[in-house]
Design an enzyme around this catalytic site. Structure first.
Site, PDB file in Angstrom:
ATOM      1  N   TYR A   1       0.801  -1.227   0.000  1.00 18.28           N
ATOM      2  CA  TYR A   1       0.000   0.000   0.000  1.00 18.28           C
ATOM      3  C   TYR A   1       0.835   1.279   0.000  1.00 18.28           C
ATOM      4  O   TYR A   1       0.408   2.281  -0.561  1.00 18.28           O
ATOM      5  CB  TYR A   1      -0.918   0.029   1.230  1.00 18.28           C
ATOM      6  CG  TYR A   1      -2.036  -0.966   1.158  1.00 18.28           C
ATOM      7  CD1 TYR A   1      -3.196  -0.703   0.447  1.00 18.28           C
ATOM      8  CD2 TYR A   1      -1.933  -2.201   1.794  1.00 18.28           C
ATOM      9  CE1 TYR A   1      -4.233  -1.622   0.367  1.00 18.28           C
ATOM     10  CE2 TYR A   1      -2.957  -3.127   1.723  1.00 18.28           C
ATOM     11  CZ  TYR A   1      -4.104  -2.839   1.009  1.00 18.28           C
ATOM     12  OH  TYR A   1      -5.121  -3.755   0.921  1.00 18.28           O
TER      13      TYR A   1
ATOM     14  N   THR B   1      -1.948  -9.952  -3.766  1.00 19.80           N
ATOM     15  CA  THR B   1      -3.235 -10.326  -3.181  1.00 19.80           C
ATOM     16  C   THR B   1      -3.967  -9.145  -2.553  1.00 19.80           C
ATOM     17  O   THR B   1      -5.141  -9.279  -2.204  1.00 19.80           O
ATOM     18  CB  THR B   1      -3.050 -11.452  -2.153  1.00 19.80           C
ATOM     19  OG1 THR B   1      -1.905 -11.187  -1.332  1.00 19.80           O
ATOM     20  CG2 THR B   1      -2.847 -12.791  -2.851  1.00 19.80           C
ATOM     21  N   GLU B   2      -3.286  -8.013  -2.397  1.00 24.43           N
ATOM     22  CA  GLU B   2      -3.952  -6.755  -2.039  1.00 24.43           C
ATOM     23  C   GLU B   2      -3.099  -5.606  -2.535  1.00 24.43           C
ATOM     24  O   GLU B   2      -1.876  -5.627  -2.399  1.00 24.43           O
ATOM     25  CB  GLU B   2      -4.151  -6.600  -0.521  1.00 24.43           C
ATOM     26  CG  GLU B   2      -5.225  -7.449   0.089  1.00 24.43           C
ATOM     27  CD  GLU B   2      -5.470  -7.117   1.566  1.00 24.43           C
ATOM     28  OE1 GLU B   2      -5.193  -5.968   1.978  1.00 24.43           O
ATOM     29  OE2 GLU B   2      -5.922  -8.007   2.302  1.00 24.43           O
ATOM     30  N   ASN B   3      -3.763  -4.595  -3.078  1.00 21.18           N
ATOM     31  CA  ASN B   3      -3.130  -3.341  -3.463  1.00 21.18           C
ATOM     32  C   ASN B   3      -4.246  -2.391  -3.836  1.00 21.18           C
ATOM     33  O   ASN B   3      -5.128  -2.744  -4.614  1.00 21.18           O
ATOM     34  CB  ASN B   3      -2.172  -3.538  -4.645  1.00 21.18           C
ATOM     35  CG  ASN B   3      -1.598  -2.238  -5.187  1.00 21.18           C
ATOM     36  OD1 ASN B   3      -1.791  -1.898  -6.348  1.00 21.18           O
ATOM     37  ND2 ASN B   3      -0.906  -1.498  -4.348  1.00 21.18           N
TER      38      ASN B   3
END
Length: 412
Positions: A264, A315-317
């Site tokens: 992030y 897997t998240e951004n």
């Protein structure tokens, strides 16, 4: 300066999708430590998750929407507090619900990334000491075995534990996640317990399912707030605890079959700060949460993660913003960073955006807007894809980053 990708095409078979977690979207997770934390006077979590976005009841229409937007994969979590509401008491109804959820994903052609533990714990487990309880690992292993025996045939990828280093950091050092502890010793102990829990969950997955197990870790870029020896050393110590500890423990086979990278922001570490971190320097764009936007950091952490020898999935951004044009810019820059990493020889096989929907964001409540799809909770939980959702669709369906800003409908 941000690098531009040498080429704009993603590899064939690259997976595209978005992520959710049960507590953040389902609603009514009343048996969890997080529900109790939200309802404790004076808690850092001042807003109740309430009904979430009613995904518990609307998952089929939500998956229809995601599939129509070009997604080929979806990351979700199963909720431990629903599945095991009391010690050793497993809910057949909850497991049957998650079977229906996973069947709905498969029917729509979406590959499943299923997280076994995404921040929340059953309240009874927390009361027994949580991850510091004497039988924590055995109890978690029992839960994993039951879930995988019941659901494993419908799971493509098992995400054992979501961001173990952030569970430790936020809950046991910074204190704004449950159990709200600020202890310079305990947070390191919890991190190591969670790493062992991951390794056990890998073995349990292999025993009960054909799914591919992997760990998902948040990897911030850490910089010293000042260029003095004390601050640099503190940065190095923090990086060793929240990055190197986990990556150095993983290798093909023993550490899982793949690694999930979640990125992030860039953080400036400051030993004099009561929050550990300093604000970003002037000139950095920031999100709703005050996080510094630094796209090349995604390339940097993917290159570091590649040293594990494992295939990588983002897997998240994502970005918290009310201005969806900023989200489109963010997507373009960060997908470009993924292509840069691939150009550097990194084996990246998919990108899952955080998040699919605007949803509950833990201690920040419903204020941050991370979603590709807006949810009007005051108007019957109405879903409305944002322009960024269609920009993402154009890239997902073509595999071509240059299509992100193309006009008209997405072209397969």
């Amino acid at each position: 300066m941000q690098r531009r990708p040498v080429q704009l095409l993603f590899p064939d078979g690259f997976l595209w999708g978005a992520a959710t977690s049960a507590h953040q979207v389902e609603g009514g997770n009343v048996n969890s430590d997080w529900w109790r934390f939200e309802h404790t006077p004076g808690s850092p979590a001042g807003v109740s998750s309430g009904d979430g976005i009613d995904h518990l009841n609307r998952y089929r229409e939500d998956f229809d929407l995601l599939a129509s937007l070009g997604h080929t994969a979806h990351r979700l979590s199963v909720e431990w507090a629903r599945i095991e509401p009391a010690p050793g008491e497993f809910s057949d109804a909850a497991l049957a619900h998650y079977r229906r959820v996973l069947e709905a994903l498969r029917e729509r052609g979406l590959r499943s990334f299923v997280t076994l533990h995404h921040f929340t714990l059953p309240a009874w487990f927390a009361d027994r000491g949580g991850w510091l309880g004497p039988d924590a690992l055995a109890v978690f292993d029992r839960y994993c075995a039951r879930v995988l025996a019941a659901l494993g045939d419908l799971v493509d990828f098992v995400c054992t534990i979501n961001e173990p280093q952030m569970v430790a950091l936020h809950g046991y050092l910074e204190g704004y996640h449950p159990p709200g502890v600020t202890n310079a010793v305990l947070w390191k102990r919890v991190g190591r317990v969670l790493l062992e829990a991951h390794h056990r969950a890998v073995a349990t997955t292999r025993a009960h399912a054909d799914a591919a197990p992997g760990l998902v870790v948040q990897l911030p870029v850490l910089a010293p707030a000042r260029e003095d020896a004390v601050t640099r050393r503190y940065r190095d110590e923090l990086r060793a605890e929240i990055v190197d500890l986990y990556l150095d423990a993983l290798r093909p086979g023993a550490g899982g079959d793949w690694l999930g990278v979640q990125y992030y922001r860039k953080n400036w570490v400051d030993p004099a700060s009561p929050t550990i971190f300093a604000p970003p320097p002037p000139g950095f764009a920031t999100t709703q949460l005050g996080w510094a936007v630094y796209a090349d950091g995604l390339r940097e952490v993917l290159v570091r993660a590649a040293r594990t020898g494992l295939p990588l999935y983002v897997t998240e951004n994502g970005i918290a913003t009310e201005d969806d044009a900023e989200r489109v810019d963010y997507l373009e820059a960060h997908l470009g960073a993924v292509l840069d990493a691939i150009g550097d020889g990194v084996d990246v096989r998919g990108y899952l955006h955080w998040s699919a929907f605007d949803n509950f964001e833990w201690a920040e409540g419903y204020r941050p807007r991370f979603g590709l799809i807006a949810v009007d909770r005051a108007a019957g939980f109405r879903r409305e894809p944002k322009p960024s959702a269609y920009a993402f669709q154009r890239v997902a369906e073509s595999g071509d980053l240059s299509r992100l800003r193309a006009t008209g409908v997405a072209v397969a």
